[in-house]
Motif scaffolding. Structure first.
Motif, PDB file in Angstrom:
ATOM      1  N   VAL A 173      -3.816   3.502   0.464  1.00 55.47           N
ATOM      2  CA  VAL A 173      -4.050   4.516   1.447  1.00 55.47           C
ATOM      3  C   VAL A 173      -5.465   5.093   2.674  1.00 55.47           C
ATOM      4  O   VAL A 173      -4.375   5.164   3.943  1.00 55.47           O
ATOM      5  CB  VAL A 173      -5.452   5.877   0.243  1.00 55.47           C
ATOM      6  N   LEU A 174      -6.051   3.718   2.489  1.00 56.50           N
ATOM      7  CA  LEU A 174      -6.457   3.494   4.065  1.00 56.50           C
ATOM      8  C   LEU A 174      -5.526   2.650   5.407  1.00 56.50           C
ATOM      9  O   LEU A 174      -5.189   3.375   6.346  1.00 56.50           O
ATOM     10  CB  LEU A 174      -7.675   2.025   4.060  1.00 56.50           C
ATOM     11  N   PHE A 175      -4.289   1.695   4.542  1.00 58.48           N
ATOM     12  CA  PHE A 175      -3.053   1.501   5.219  1.00 58.48           C
ATOM     13  C   PHE A 175      -2.142   2.629   5.263  1.00 58.48           C
ATOM     14  O   PHE A 175      -1.616   2.099   7.026  1.00 58.48           O
ATOM     15  CB  PHE A 175      -2.429   0.091   4.005  1.00 58.48           C
ATOM     16  N   ALA A 176      -1.450   3.569   4.384  1.00 58.52           N
ATOM     17  CA  ALA A 176      -0.992   4.299   5.082  1.00 58.52           C
ATOM     18  C   ALA A 176      -1.900   5.390   5.978  1.00 58.52           C
ATOM     19  O   ALA A 176      -1.186   5.829   7.647  1.00 58.52           O
ATOM     20  CB  ALA A 176      -0.895   5.573   4.119  1.00 58.52           C
ATOM     21  N   VAL A 177      -2.842   5.073   6.336  1.00 60.96           N
ATOM     22  CA  VAL A 177      -4.238   6.189   7.161  1.00 60.96           C
ATOM     23  C   VAL A 177      -3.852   5.405   8.744  1.00 60.96           C
ATOM     24  O   VAL A 177      -3.722   5.885   9.472  1.00 60.96           O
ATOM     25  CB  VAL A 177      -5.127   6.089   7.285  1.00 60.96           C
ATOM     26  N   GLY A 178      -3.908   4.179   8.108  1.00 60.81           N
ATOM     27  CA  GLY A 178      -3.815   3.241   9.978  1.00 60.81           C
ATOM     28  C   GLY A 178      -2.193   3.421  10.367  1.00 60.81           C
ATOM     29  O   GLY A 178      -1.701   3.225  11.417  1.00 60.81           O
ATOM     30  N   ALA A 179      -1.669   2.770   9.014  1.00 58.62           N
ATOM     31  CA  ALA A 179      -0.045   2.645  10.037  1.00 58.62           C
ATOM     32  C   ALA A 179       1.065   4.065  10.399  1.00 58.62           C
ATOM     33  O   ALA A 179       1.373   4.109  11.419  1.00 58.62           O
ATOM     34  CB  ALA A 179       1.364   3.018   8.525  1.00 58.62           C
ATOM     35  N   ARG A 180       0.203   5.428  10.131  1.00 56.06           N
ATOM     36  CA  ARG A 180       0.462   6.474  10.648  1.00 56.06           C
ATOM     37  C   ARG A 180      -0.406   6.040  12.210  1.00 56.06           C
ATOM     38  O   ARG A 180       0.576   7.827  13.165  1.00 56.06           O
ATOM     39  CB  ARG A 180      -0.061   7.767  10.244  1.00 56.06           C
ATOM     40  N   ARG A 181      -0.835   5.501  13.067  1.00 53.90           N
ATOM     41  CA  ARG A 181      -1.638   5.701  13.904  1.00 53.90           C
ATOM     42  C   ARG A 181      -1.574   4.777  14.908  1.00 53.90           C
ATOM     43  O   ARG A 181      -2.263   4.160  15.734  1.00 53.90           O
ATOM     44  CB  ARG A 181      -2.938   5.770  13.882  1.00 53.90           C
ATOM     45  N   LEU A 182      -1.188   3.686  14.111  1.00 51.93           N
ATOM     46  CA  LEU A 182      -0.508   2.230  14.979  1.00 51.93           C
ATOM     47  C   LEU A 182       0.681   1.835  15.179  1.00 51.93           C
ATOM     48  O   LEU A 182       1.957   2.277  14.205  1.00 51.93           O
ATOM     49  CB  LEU A 182      -1.315   1.096  14.438  1.00 51.93           C
ATOM     50  N   ARG A 183       1.349   0.945  16.494  1.00 52.98           N
ATOM     51  CA  ARG A 183       3.172   0.644  16.435  1.00 52.98           C
ATOM     52  C   ARG A 183       3.193  -0.531  15.008  1.00 52.98           C
ATOM     53  O   ARG A 183       1.699  -0.928  14.681  1.00 52.98           O
ATOM     54  CB  ARG A 183       2.609   0.224  18.248  1.00 52.98           C
ATOM     55  N   LEU A 184       4.133  -0.197  15.393  1.00 56.12           N
ATOM     56  CA  LEU A 184       4.472  -1.760  13.870  1.00 56.12           C
ATOM     57  C   LEU A 184       4.408  -2.708  14.389  1.00 56.12           C
ATOM     58  O   LEU A 184       3.894  -3.513  13.456  1.00 56.12           O
ATOM     59  CB  LEU A 184       6.145  -1.142  13.197  1.00 56.12           C
ATOM     60  N   SER A 185       4.636  -2.823  15.724  1.00 60.32           N
ATOM     61  CA  SER A 185       4.375  -4.662  16.066  1.00 60.32           C
ATOM     62  C   SER A 185       2.678  -4.908  16.253  1.00 60.32           C
ATOM     63  O   SER A 185       2.219  -5.708  15.870  1.00 60.32           O
ATOM     64  CB  SER A 185       5.309  -4.511  17.715  1.00 60.32           C
ATOM     65  N   THR A 186       1.362  -3.775  16.049  1.00 61.86           N
ATOM     66  CA  THR A 186       0.530  -4.108  15.582  1.00 61.86           C
ATOM     67  C   THR A 186       0.103  -4.361  14.151  1.00 61.86           C
ATOM     68  O   THR A 186      -0.728  -5.126  14.155  1.00 61.86           O
ATOM     69  CB  THR A 186      -0.743  -2.629  16.549  1.00 61.86           C
ATOM     70  N   LEU A 187       0.952  -3.582  13.613  1.00 67.05           N
ATOM     71  CA  LEU A 187       0.472  -3.505  12.716  1.00 67.05           C
ATOM     72  C   LEU A 187       0.867  -4.844  11.384  1.00 67.05           C
ATOM     73  O   LEU A 187       0.673  -5.789  10.731  1.00 67.05           O
ATOM     74  CB  LEU A 187       1.804  -2.430  11.264  1.00 67.05           C
ATOM     75  N   GLY A 188       2.260  -5.578  12.206  1.00 69.15           N
ATOM     76  CA  GLY A 188       2.214  -6.642  12.289  1.00 69.15           C
ATOM     77  C   GLY A 188       1.774  -7.576  12.124  1.00 69.15           C
ATOM     78  O   GLY A 188       1.788  -8.903  11.287  1.00 69.15           O
ATOM     79  N   MET A 189       1.450  -7.611  13.235  1.00 73.43           N
ATOM     80  CA  MET A 189       0.408  -8.948  13.729  1.00 73.43           C
ATOM     81  C   MET A 189      -1.026  -8.805  12.411  1.00 73.43           C
ATOM     82  O   MET A 189      -1.313 -10.306  13.040  1.00 73.43           O
ATOM     83  CB  MET A 189      -0.057  -8.829  15.409  1.00 73.43           C
ATOM     84  N   LEU A 190      -1.865  -7.240  12.850  1.00 77.30           N
ATOM     85  CA  LEU A 190      -3.132  -7.310  11.817  1.00 77.30           C
ATOM     86  C   LEU A 190      -2.727  -7.545  10.053  1.00 77.30           C
ATOM     87  O   LEU A 190      -3.537  -8.177   9.586  1.00 77.30           O
ATOM     88  CB  LEU A 190      -3.132  -6.354  11.869  1.00 77.30           C
TER      89      LEU A 190
END
Length: 290
Positions: free
Chosen positions: A230-247
């Motif tokens: 659920v936390l990941f889904a919350v973050g994924a809606r608010r961040l760029r895909l490239s940012t998610l990939g690095m994190l």
């Protein structure tokens, strides 16, 4: 000015959410190692049942049960989630077994490799093209795995199973447009009947006779699986895909640290060469375009 402030607040919220998710996933190895007295299949069965119950409970509290009905009313979505359940089931089972059998370090390697396997699947299944730089990155990762094979650790089967099962899971979920928590509830719901049948077949298993500490840990399997998702889904809606990939690479890095510093697994010279090569591959692939 107000709009920019709102965007910044949403970005901070997204970063905090995915950081909590990735760190949680990173320490899962310690949790499942603590349950090592139970067979991996039994832990897997309780995890599937617990995750389904917890997800449905949260959807009831959020008044979102209609999301589940919508998924079940769409045969393509329902059957697609049955297929993704097989993939994530293989991933969960492999990780639980690895954590309980002194292979947590190899499991972390699998999650370092996973993004690059996902890239290859995207190329083969979806026709997404790789740039020259990205192709070199995939080749570097393959060299890192090859080094481990050639220098005494053998074929890292656990890492490969985790990487490929997670990549297939991501590919399947990419094509199924459903809400994250409702999708998880239906997905793990497909596992409930086999899990109950397995527990009945083994006469309830070893958990009912376990000590209070083990039973308490097992009861947490559902929440600790669902909450990071659920936390990941919350973050994924608010961040760029490239940012998610690095994190994302926080997850296997924490896994590696837990395996070596907490669980006492050996970090060999082969690992010391292979891991930096794979990190270099990930950095090369993730490097932003100018």
């Amino acid at each position: 000015m107000f709009g920019r402030s709102v965007i910044m607040d949403q970005t901070r919220l997204g970063i905090m959410a995915v950081l909590l998710a990735f760190v949680s996933w990173g320490v899962f190895g310690v949790y499942f190692h603590a349950l090592g007295s139970l067979p991996a299949a039994e832990i897997m069965a309780h995890r599937a049942i617990g995750t389904t119950l917890f997800s449905v409970l949260v959807l009831v509290l959020w008044r979102r049960l209609a999301d589940i009905r919508a998924i079940l009313g769409n045969p393509r979505h329902a059957l697609g989630l049955a297929a993704s359940a097989l993939a994530i089931g293989a991933n969960w089972g492999g990780f639980i077994w690895a954590s309980a059998n002194g292979r947590a370090l190899e499991a972390s390697l699998g999650y370092f490799i996973y993004p690059l396997v996902s890239i290859l699947l995207a190329r083969l299944a979806l026709g997404e093209r790789l740039s020259a730089r990205q192709s070199v990155a995939v080749g570097l990762a393959a060299l890192g795995v090859g080094w481990l094979v050639a220098h005494g650790t053998g074929i890292p089967w656990v890492a490969l199973v985790l990487a490929f099962s997670m990549a297939f899971y991501g590919l399947l979920r990419k094509t199924i447009n459903v809400p994250a928590l409702a999708g998880l509830a239906v997905e793990t719901g497909w596992m409930v009947l086999p899990a109950l049948a397995y527990l009945a077949w083994i006469g309830g298993g070893e958990a009912p006779q376990a000590d209070a500490r083990t039973i308490g840990l097992l009861a947490l399997a559902g929440p600790i699986t669902a909450i990071p998702l659920v936390l990941f889904a919350v973050g994924a809606r608010r961040l760029r895909l490239s940012t998610l990939g690095m994190l994302f690479y926080i997850n296997p890095t924490v896994q590696m640290l837990m395996a070596v510093l907490v669980l006492g697994e050996a970090f060999t010279m082969a690992h010391a060469v292979a891991f930096p090569v794979i990190w270099a591959a990930l950095a090369l692939y993730s490097w932003p375009k100018r």
